[in-house]
Design a protein around this motif. Structure first.
Motif, short mmCIF file in Angstrom:
data_model
loop_
_atom_site.label_atom_id
_atom_site.label_comp_id
_atom_site.label_asym_id
_atom_site.label_seq_id
_atom_site.Cartn_x
_atom_site.Cartn_y
_atom_site.Cartn_z
N CYS A 1 -30.33 3.04 -9.93
CA CYS A 1 -29.78 3.78 -11.09
C CYS A 1 -29.27 5.15 -10.66
CB CYS A 1 -30.84 3.97 -12.18
SG CYS A 1 -31.29 2.47 -13.04
N GLU A 2 -30.04 5.84 -9.83
CA GLU A 2 -29.62 7.17 -9.37
C GLU A 2 -28.32 7.06 -8.56
OE1 GLU A 2 -34.12 9.16 -9.24
OE2 GLU A 2 -33.08 8.80 -7.36
N LEU B 1 -27.09 4.03 -18.81
CA LEU B 1 -27.79 4.17 -17.53
C LEU B 1 -29.13 4.92 -17.69
CD1 LEU B 1 -27.43 3.37 -14.57
CD2 LEU B 1 -26.36 5.59 -14.17
N GLU C 1 -27.69 14.55 -14.65
CA GLU C 1 -26.87 13.75 -15.57
C GLU C 1 -27.61 12.50 -16.04
OE1 GLU C 1 -26.01 14.80 -12.59
OE2 GLU C 1 -24.25 16.09 -12.83
N LEU C 2 -28.50 11.99 -15.18
CA LEU C 2 -29.26 10.78 -15.49
C LEU C 2 -30.52 11.09 -16.28
CD1 LEU C 2 -29.58 7.68 -15.00
CD2 LEU C 2 -30.86 8.25 -12.93
N TYR C 3 -31.21 12.19 -15.91
CA TYR C 3 -32.55 12.44 -16.44
C TYR C 3 -32.61 13.40 -17.62
CZ TYR C 3 -34.38 9.71 -12.56
OH TYR C 3 -34.67 8.69 -11.69
N MET D 1 -20.83 7.78 -10.34
CA MET D 1 -20.05 8.22 -11.50
C MET D 1 -19.78 9.73 -11.41
SD MET D 1 -21.30 5.86 -14.74
CE MET D 1 -22.89 6.63 -14.99
N PRO E 1 -30.66 13.13 -10.23
CA PRO E 1 -29.52 13.84 -10.82
C PRO E 1 -29.73 14.14 -12.31
CG PRO E 1 -28.99 11.49 -10.55
CD PRO E 1 -30.37 11.69 -10.01
N GLN F 1 -25.96 4.79 -8.90
CA GLN F 1 -24.86 4.56 -9.85
C GLN F 1 -24.47 5.88 -10.52
OE1 GLN F 1 -22.72 2.38 -10.60
NE2 GLN F 1 -22.13 2.69 -12.74
N GLN F 2 -25.47 6.71 -10.85
CA GLN F 2 -25.17 8.01 -11.47
C GLN F 2 -24.37 8.90 -10.52
OE1 GLN F 2 -26.06 9.05 -14.80
NE2 GLN F 2 -24.43 10.44 -14.20
N TYR F 3 -24.81 8.97 -9.25
CA TYR F 3 -24.07 9.78 -8.28
C TYR F 3 -22.64 9.24 -8.12
CZ TYR F 3 -28.20 12.45 -6.85
OH TYR F 3 -29.29 13.29 -6.84
N ILE G 1 -37.15 1.15 -16.48
CA ILE G 1 -37.81 1.03 -15.17
C ILE G 1 -39.04 1.95 -15.10
CG2 ILE G 1 -37.52 1.29 -12.67
CD1 ILE G 1 -34.46 0.70 -13.24
N VAL H 1 -32.88 3.46 -16.76
CA VAL H 1 -33.89 4.08 -15.89
C VAL H 1 -35.19 4.31 -16.68
CG1 VAL H 1 -33.53 6.60 -16.04
CG2 VAL H 1 -33.96 5.55 -13.83
#
Lengths: 325, 325
Positions: free
Chosen positions: B142-143, A105, A26-28, B149, A24, B145-147, A112, A109
């Motif tokens: 982590c992904e 978050l 939003e995360l990356y 949210m 996603p 948790q992002q989804y 990790i 990641v």
């Protein structure tokens, strides 16, 4: 400095080929954002340099260089939340540009992915060993950040406490970058250890220079506001040493000025800087810095490779300490 | 369930011998605090179980069991910040008991210690391989948790989206625990893969049961407030499926009740629960859960070990799905 620029170029190319563009977003996206803010790529270049000292090619060390750069940026993202810092390299910090949850978050990641890159090393035999070295570094970086936060609330910080904190927070990652690179290049244990000690000492010298420049630097070159440490009442070497060498009377004056409120920031910076100058702190901190540099060079001289091969590290050290890299 | 209790006991002993009591206390006390809140130790027990299926001893898997438990608790500490959750297992969350900066940094160091424990595995050959499997899991968590949210702000969450999210956020860690344990025990690749698939499917069934109990459970046994998901307008399987099967008229009513403000929480829970019941959701979610359980058991049946050795996993699955563990 041809080699240094070459290594920077090699790393930038690898970085651009390793974008985090994946769902996603939003995360990356914040990961690509913080990595794109640039910086000197000092730590990954040290990984490549460490490898190059013992091996013709630097390619085998690229995943480790990437790991170290991702880790360093993870620590910036989380530290900026903790320090409530609005800007990083002149751009909005991740928690400001996105939000705090995202910064937590995305930072996680990144940590990790640090290990994911370390697992990409071709020499499978060494992975466990290298991750063990890296873990020790990463744990110390967290401990250093904790001590740094503790010192804000702690009245009686000693100079050894402070030096230990900057060793953990800043110097061990420089030491670890070089050692891990050297291990990948095939260094023996003794050489790897001397390079660690070289990096650790240069790292402390680097931070002491940063402390010096924060108060006495040229605003044009330094890139940050001069006097920031004083304004924030940070217990750096300059302040701690000044409190040690001052007469009771001057010490009292210094403490009074340091306690001035934010609204009188200009006066505070001016008065404290004047006292530090009068107490000869510019000279004292340079002497301390040079003692660490000398210790670093002593360790470098013990590394069992030809002197001309070490030239790049001497040059990098000088640039690092002059903060020109 | 003698084996299960035995493994819980072995793990609790290892945990108590691996306290994080070390300086700086500000960093490590929260780690011991969250680990001491207990919980079912489900994931570390799965690591030990996975190992035991292929090996007489579980001792070689203890560092990995510890790694997984530390990782799980890291994710709880950071998720609780992001969700602004005041309580965890009836006790103050880390960011409430200490503060947010502490919760960020202590969580970070827990994530690093996860890898430190993985590096303690005696079989040095396997470390790289096991860390690679773990990395894939951790990235997915982590992904997920992002989804999760994202879904709060997203109007059009589909059932496949939701199932993917719970797979990432919850199920893969269960799958990974079992697979990593099996790898340490000496499982072949095919068996390890079937155990992964078993764990992944059971993990989704487990979360669907959690969704069911959140609305229809016995408050005494569930341990959390009944109706919490409805109150928070969470897009769980129950709601998404109800919106799918309802007539336009009922769908409109459901959406109206879901949009009720916090002040009318009691009415909201009561009305939404009634609609879900009328739409036969308790039955529909159980069917979905059982389909995943069946898929899980199919994979378990393919693992090339004697049927009696698998008994512990069948029993754990049932307890897990009944949420009695």
């Amino acid at each position: 400095m041809q080699k240094l620029q070459e290594f920077q170029g090699i790393f930038e190319k690898y970085l651009s080929e390793n974008s985090f563009e994946r769902p996603p977003g939003e995360l990356y996206q914040p990961v690509d954002y913080i990595l794109s803010l640039g910086g000197k790529r000092l730590r990954p270049v040290l990984v490549l340099t460490g490898c190059h000292l013992f091996h013709d090619e630097v390619t085998p060390a690229l995943p480790a260089a990437m790991a170290i750069e991702v880790f360093h940026n993870f620590s910036l993202v989380h530290d900026d939340i903790m320090d409530a810092a609005p800007l990083r390299r002149g751009q909005p910090t991740v928690h400001t540009r996105f939000d705090t949850n995202t910064a937590i978050l995305s930072g996680d990641v990144m940590l990790i992915y640090t290990y994911d890159y370390l697992c990409q090393l071709k020499d499978r035999q060494k992975i466990g060993q290298i991750i063990s070295v890296f873990n020790k570094v990463a744990i110390k970086v967290c401990e250093g950040q904790q001590y740094d936060m503790n010192f804000e609330k702690q009245a009686d910080v000693s100079i050894p406490d402070y030096l230990k904190m900057i060793e953990l927070k800043t110097a061990v990652l420089i030491a670890g970058s070089l050692k891990i690179g050297a291990m990948i290049g095939g260094a023996g244990q003794e050489d790897a250890e001397h390079l660690w000690e070289f990096g650790r000492n240069i790292g402390i010298a680097f931070q002491l220079q940063d402390d010096y420049l924060d108060t006495f630097g040229d605003p044009e070159k330094f890139g940050k506001k001069i006097g920031g440490d004083i304004a924030q009442h940070k217990k750096t070497f300059l302040i701690l040493k000044a409190l040690e060498v001052a007469t009771p009377e001057v010490r009292h004056k210094l403490q009074t000025y340091l306690a001035l409120p934010e609204s009188e920031e200009q006066l505070k910076i001016q008065k404290v800087t004047a006292i530090l100058t009068a107490l000869n702190l510019p000279q004292l901190i340079k002497e301390k810095r040079d003692a660490y540099r000398q210790e670093a060079y002593q360790h470098l001289s013990e590394v069992s490779i030809p002197e001309e091969a070490k030239q790049i590290l001497y040059e990098m050290s000088e640039m690092l300490i002059q903060r020109e890299v």
